[in-house]
Design a protein around this motif. Structure first.
Motif, PDB file in Angstrom:
ATOM      1  N   VAL A  51       0.840  -1.204   0.000  1.00  0.00           N
ATOM      2  CA  VAL A  51       0.000   0.000   0.000  1.00  0.00           C
ATOM      3  C   VAL A  51       0.875   1.254   0.000  1.00  0.00           C
ATOM      4  O   VAL A  51       1.693   1.445   0.899  1.00  0.00           O
ATOM      5  N   ASP A  52       0.696   2.083  -1.017  1.00  0.00           N
ATOM      6  CA  ASP A  52       1.313   3.406  -1.022  1.00  0.00           C
ATOM      7  C   ASP A  52       0.307   4.375  -0.447  1.00  0.00           C
ATOM      8  O   ASP A  52      -0.859   4.384  -0.862  1.00  0.00           O
ATOM      9  N   ILE A  53       0.761   5.202   0.475  1.00  0.00           N
ATOM     10  CA  ILE A  53      -0.141   6.180   1.091  1.00  0.00           C
ATOM     11  C   ILE A  53       0.051   7.515   0.374  1.00  0.00           C
ATOM     12  O   ILE A  53       1.157   8.036   0.294  1.00  0.00           O
ATOM     13  N   GLY A  54      -1.067   8.055  -0.146  1.00  0.00           N
ATOM     14  CA  GLY A  54      -0.963   9.287  -0.917  1.00  0.00           C
ATOM     15  C   GLY A  54      -1.361  10.538  -0.149  1.00  0.00           C
ATOM     16  O   GLY A  54      -0.917  11.634  -0.472  1.00  0.00           O
ATOM     17  N   THR A  55      -2.220  10.364   0.873  1.00  0.00           N
ATOM     18  CA  THR A  55      -2.720  11.542   1.604  1.00  0.00           C
ATOM     19  C   THR A  55      -2.850  11.216   3.093  1.00  0.00           C
ATOM     20  O   THR A  55      -2.846  10.048   3.500  1.00  0.00           O
ATOM     21  N   PHE A  56      -3.034  12.270   3.860  1.00  0.00           N
ATOM     22  CA  PHE A  56      -3.252  12.105   5.301  1.00  0.00           C
ATOM     23  C   PHE A  56      -4.511  11.268   5.537  1.00  0.00           C
ATOM     24  O   PHE A  56      -4.546  10.387   6.378  1.00  0.00           O
ATOM     25  N   GLU A  57      -5.555  11.542   4.751  1.00  0.00           N
ATOM     26  CA  GLU A  57      -6.804  10.779   4.933  1.00  0.00           C
ATOM     27  C   GLU A  57      -6.585   9.294   4.644  1.00  0.00           C
ATOM     28  O   GLU A  57      -7.128   8.434   5.334  1.00  0.00           O
ATOM     29  N   GLY A  58      -5.772   9.012   3.637  1.00  0.00           N
ATOM     30  CA  GLY A  58      -5.444   7.609   3.340  1.00  0.00           C
ATOM     31  C   GLY A  58      -4.741   6.975   4.525  1.00  0.00           C
ATOM     32  O   GLY A  58      -5.046   5.841   4.937  1.00  0.00           O
ATOM     33  N   ASP A  59      -3.816   7.703   5.105  1.00  0.00           N
ATOM     34  CA  ASP A  59      -3.069   7.225   6.271  1.00  0.00           C
ATOM     35  C   ASP A  59      -4.029   6.917   7.423  1.00  0.00           C
ATOM     36  O   ASP A  59      -3.938   5.878   8.085  1.00  0.00           O
ATOM     37  N   GLN A  60      -4.987   7.835   7.640  1.00  0.00           N
ATOM     38  CA  GLN A  60      -5.960   7.663   8.718  1.00  0.00           C
ATOM     39  C   GLN A  60      -6.795   6.408   8.524  1.00  0.00           C
ATOM     40  O   GLN A  60      -7.113   5.716   9.472  1.00  0.00           O
ATOM     41  N   LEU A  61      -7.139   6.139   7.252  1.00  0.00           N
ATOM     42  CA  LEU A  61      -7.975   4.965   6.971  1.00  0.00           C
ATOM     43  C   LEU A  61      -7.311   3.683   7.462  1.00  0.00           C
ATOM     44  O   LEU A  61      -7.972   2.758   7.915  1.00  0.00           O
ATOM     45  N   LEU A  62      -5.975   3.661   7.363  1.00  0.00           N
ATOM     46  CA  LEU A  62      -5.256   2.429   7.711  1.00  0.00           C
ATOM     47  C   LEU A  62      -5.108   2.227   9.218  1.00  0.00           C
ATOM     48  O   LEU A  62      -4.671   1.163   9.662  1.00  0.00           O
ATOM     49  N   GLU A  63      -5.479   3.258   9.984  1.00  0.00           N
ATOM     50  CA  GLU A  63      -5.237   3.182  11.432  1.00  0.00           C
ATOM     51  C   GLU A  63      -5.994   2.063  12.124  1.00  0.00           C
ATOM     52  O   GLU A  63      -5.560   1.557  13.137  1.00  0.00           O
ATOM     53  N   SER A  64      -7.146   1.681  11.532  1.00  0.00           N
ATOM     54  CA  SER A  64      -7.982   0.698  12.230  1.00  0.00           C
ATOM     55  C   SER A  64      -7.595  -0.748  11.914  1.00  0.00           C
ATOM     56  O   SER A  64      -8.212  -1.669  12.424  1.00  0.00           O
ATOM     57  N   VAL A  65      -6.606  -0.937  11.029  1.00  0.00           N
ATOM     58  CA  VAL A  65      -6.232  -2.319  10.664  1.00  0.00           C
ATOM     59  C   VAL A  65      -4.724  -2.506  10.824  1.00  0.00           C
ATOM     60  O   VAL A  65      -3.954  -1.548  10.707  1.00  0.00           O
ATOM     61  N   PRO A  66      -4.298  -3.752  11.087  1.00  0.00           N
ATOM     62  CA  PRO A  66      -2.859  -3.976  11.244  1.00  0.00           C
ATOM     63  C   PRO A  66      -2.111  -3.842   9.921  1.00  0.00           C
ATOM     64  O   PRO A  66      -2.545  -4.408   8.904  1.00  0.00           O
ATOM     65  N   THR A  67      -1.040  -3.080   9.938  1.00  0.00           N
ATOM     66  CA  THR A  67      -0.160  -2.969   8.760  1.00  0.00           C
ATOM     67  C   THR A  67       1.278  -3.049   9.272  1.00  0.00           C
ATOM     68  O   THR A  67       1.535  -2.908  10.463  1.00  0.00           O
ATOM     69  N   ARG A  68       2.193  -3.252   8.340  1.00  0.00           N
ATOM     70  CA  ARG A  68       3.618  -3.208   8.704  1.00  0.00           C
ATOM     71  C   ARG A  68       4.367  -2.547   7.567  1.00  0.00           C
ATOM     72  O   ARG A  68       3.820  -2.416   6.447  1.00  0.00           O
ATOM     73  N   ASN A  69       5.602  -2.148   7.820  1.00  0.00           N
ATOM     74  CA  ASN A  69       6.406  -1.577   6.746  1.00  0.00           C
ATOM     75  C   ASN A  69       6.773  -2.673   5.750  1.00  0.00           C
ATOM     76  O   ASN A  69       7.044  -3.819   6.134  1.00  0.00           O
ATOM     77  N   ALA A  70       6.797  -2.319   4.486  1.00  0.00           N
ATOM     78  CA  ALA A  70       7.159  -3.305   3.451  1.00  0.00           C
ATOM     79  C   ALA A  70       8.641  -3.643   3.567  1.00  0.00           C
ATOM     80  O   ALA A  70       9.467  -2.787   3.900  1.00  0.00           O
ATOM     81  N   SER A  71       8.966  -4.895   3.277  1.00  0.00           N
ATOM     82  CA  SER A  71      10.378  -5.308   3.263  1.00  0.00           C
ATOM     83  C   SER A  71      11.012  -4.825   1.959  1.00  0.00           C
ATOM     84  O   SER A  71      10.300  -4.451   1.003  1.00  0.00           O
ATOM     85  N   ALA A  72      12.333  -4.871   1.888  1.00  0.00           N
ATOM     86  CA  ALA A  72      13.049  -4.463   0.667  1.00  0.00           C
ATOM     87  C   ALA A  72      12.583  -5.320  -0.519  1.00  0.00           C
ATOM     88  O   ALA A  72      12.413  -4.824  -1.647  1.00  0.00           O
ATOM     89  N   GLU A  73      12.351  -6.622  -0.256  1.00  0.00           N
ATOM     90  CA  GLU A  73      11.916  -7.538  -1.331  1.00  0.00           C
ATOM     91  C   GLU A  73      10.525  -7.136  -1.837  1.00  0.00           C
ATOM     92  O   GLU A  73      10.254  -7.190  -3.034  1.00  0.00           O
ATOM     93  N   GLU A  74       9.664  -6.746  -0.910  1.00  0.00           N
ATOM     94  CA  GLU A  74       8.301  -6.367  -1.319  1.00  0.00           C
ATOM     95  C   GLU A  74       8.314  -5.061  -2.133  1.00  0.00           C
ATOM     96  O   GLU A  74       7.597  -4.935  -3.121  1.00  0.00           O
ATOM     97  N   VAL A  75       9.156  -4.133  -1.703  1.00  0.00           N
ATOM     98  CA  VAL A  75       9.261  -2.871  -2.457  1.00  0.00           C
ATOM     99  C   VAL A  75       9.771  -3.174  -3.870  1.00  0.00           C
ATOM    100  O   VAL A  75       9.251  -2.649  -4.877  1.00  0.00           O
ATOM    101  N   GLU A  76      10.749  -4.066  -3.946  1.00  0.00           N
ATOM    102  CA  GLU A  76      11.316  -4.437  -5.256  1.00  0.00           C
ATOM    103  C   GLU A  76      10.282  -5.156  -6.124  1.00  0.00           C
ATOM    104  O   GLU A  76      10.177  -4.917  -7.326  1.00  0.00           O
ATOM    105  N   ARG A  77       9.471  -6.020  -5.476  1.00  0.00           N
ATOM    106  CA  ARG A  77       8.441  -6.766  -6.219  1.00  0.00           C
ATOM    107  C   ARG A  77       7.423  -5.797  -6.840  1.00  0.00           C
ATOM    108  O   ARG A  77       7.015  -5.955  -7.989  1.00  0.00           O
ATOM    109  N   VAL A  78       7.024  -4.783  -6.077  1.00  0.00           N
ATOM    110  CA  VAL A  78       6.062  -3.790  -6.596  1.00  0.00           C
ATOM    111  C   VAL A  78       6.686  -3.053  -7.792  1.00  0.00           C
ATOM    112  O   VAL A  78       6.026  -2.841  -8.826  1.00  0.00           O
ATOM    113  N   ALA A  79       7.950  -2.688  -7.661  1.00  0.00           N
ATOM    114  CA  ALA A  79       8.632  -1.983  -8.764  1.00  0.00           C
ATOM    115  C   ALA A  79       8.676  -2.873 -10.010  1.00  0.00           C
ATOM    116  O   ALA A  79       8.466  -2.396 -11.136  1.00  0.00           O
TER     117      ALA A  79
END
Ligand code: SF4
Ligand code: SF4
Length: 345
Positions: A165-193
């Motif tokens: 998930v790429d966060i584009g706005t503050f409101e987008g960031d707020q939406l994610l607050e109610s669910v568990p998320t984690r930072n993407a790993s280097a491999e995941e960032v590379e996979r998206v690219a």
């Protein structure tokens, strides 16, 4: 970049459907096509879609909307602007449709300062999705809109059992607050690219030259009426190519008086430059009476006029016009390539 498990993403959408005052709409199957429509459940989402019949433009610029109502008082009229809309949460928007909304924002908010549009846009949330399937009529890569890095609140990329998930706005960031998320790993960032890079080669259709060359090409082709008449011969002037286009924004405004005559409303509705009466003015004068003139106008506007005025090529390459034109003469990619070929023949 964040990562969210697929089940948590589903839970997020369910929670929004259940508790957000805005209507949650998303891509889903309808018969043999995909459409944006109200979601009753996150299970309806079809994020793997190739192309929806209409774009999500309809949520910020509805096909028909009441701008104001009026009522006659003793010696005057009382006007009321329509109430603020609650907006929509739109799930599953492809990058080319986000690019189209970015263009509309520039026109309706930055330039025209159109309040009904601005209110709807500001109350809306756009959750984009990286394309997984490509329509055979789409040429978004040529128009630079197969991927995008602005205009969304959240942008999700399917990684199987989870979404990046790429966060584009503050409101987008707020939406994610109610669910568990984690930072993407280097491999995941590379996979998206990688997924995004692979997309560039996934299109069957391609503009044979950079879109930046369109204004000059079209200016030089303006008087080539043989070319435009050839195409227009098949055109039915049905206006479908206008209606399905995510960047077309022409509208008409009607004053509608109630039968009693003491009240009424002002309505805005989509209009289309291919329709016969579009350029008709007082006394019945029609500036583009011939089909060929209207046909030429559409392509000129997309690739030249809008660029001159707003700095954008008003075609994001979605391919809807091509898919829906029964006469097979609406395809900007084909028309522009043929014009270019003709110039270099
Ligand atoms: S180009 Fe096709 S879709 Fe557009 S008005 Fe003509 S027939 Fe209809
Ligand atoms: S002109 Fe056709 S391909 Fe271009 S944005 Fe509009 S509908 Fe899509």
């Amino acid at each position: 970049m964040k990562v969210i498990d697929r089940s948590d993403f589903t839970a997020l959408i369910e929670e929004l459907i259940a508790s957000d005052p805005r209507e949650v709409v998303g891509v889903q199957e309808s018969g043999e096509q995909y459409v944006f429509d109200r979601l009753e459940s996150a299970e309806q989402l079809a994020l793997e879609h190739d192309l929806t019949a209409l774009s999500p433009k309809k949520y910020v610029m509805p096909q028909r909307e009441t701008l104001l109502t009026y009522e006659q008082t003793d010696d005057d009229y009382e006007m009321r602007a329509e109430a603020d809309p609650t907006g929509h949460i739109v799930v599953g928007v492809h990058p080319y449709d986000l690019a189209a909304i970015n263009q509309l924002d520039k026109i309706f908010i930055d330039t025209l300062q159109d309040e009904p549009y601005r209110r709807k846009r500001e109350h809306s949330v756009l959750i984009g999705v990286t394309m997984q399937d490509v329509a055979d009529t789409c040429f978004a890569a040529s128009m630079g809109t197969a991927t995008i890095d602005s205009g969304y609140d959240l942008m999700v990329t399917d990684l199987g059992d989870r979404f990046a998930v790429d966060i584009g706005t503050f409101e987008g960031d707020q939406l994610l607050e109610s669910v568990p998320t984690r930072n993407a790993s280097a491999e995941e960032v590379e996979r998206v690219a990688e997924i995004k890079a692979d997309l560039e080669d996934a299109f069957d259709r391609e503009l044979a030259f950079p879109p930046a060359a369109l204004p000059t090409l079209l200016e030089a082709s303006y008087d080539d009426m043989d070319f435009w008449e050839d195409y227009a011969e098949q055109c039915l002037s049905c206006g479908t190519c206008n209606v399905v286009c995510p960047t077309c924004f022409c509208f008409s405004v009607d004053m509608i008086r109630d039968l009693e005559g003491d009240s009424g409303r002002q309505e805005r509705r989509w209009d289309g430059c291919l329709l016969e009466d579009f350029a008709t003015v007082a006394q019945g004068e029609n500036f583009r009476e011939e089909v060929a003139q209207r046909h030429r106008h559409r392509f000129m506007r997309k690739g030249w006029y809008i660029y001159e005025r707003y700095g954008d090529i008003a075609c994001v390459g979605c391919g809807r016009c091509t898919r829906h034109c029964v006469a097979g003469v609406a395809d900007p990619c084909e028309v522009y390539n043929e014009l270019r070929e003709g110039q270099h023949a």
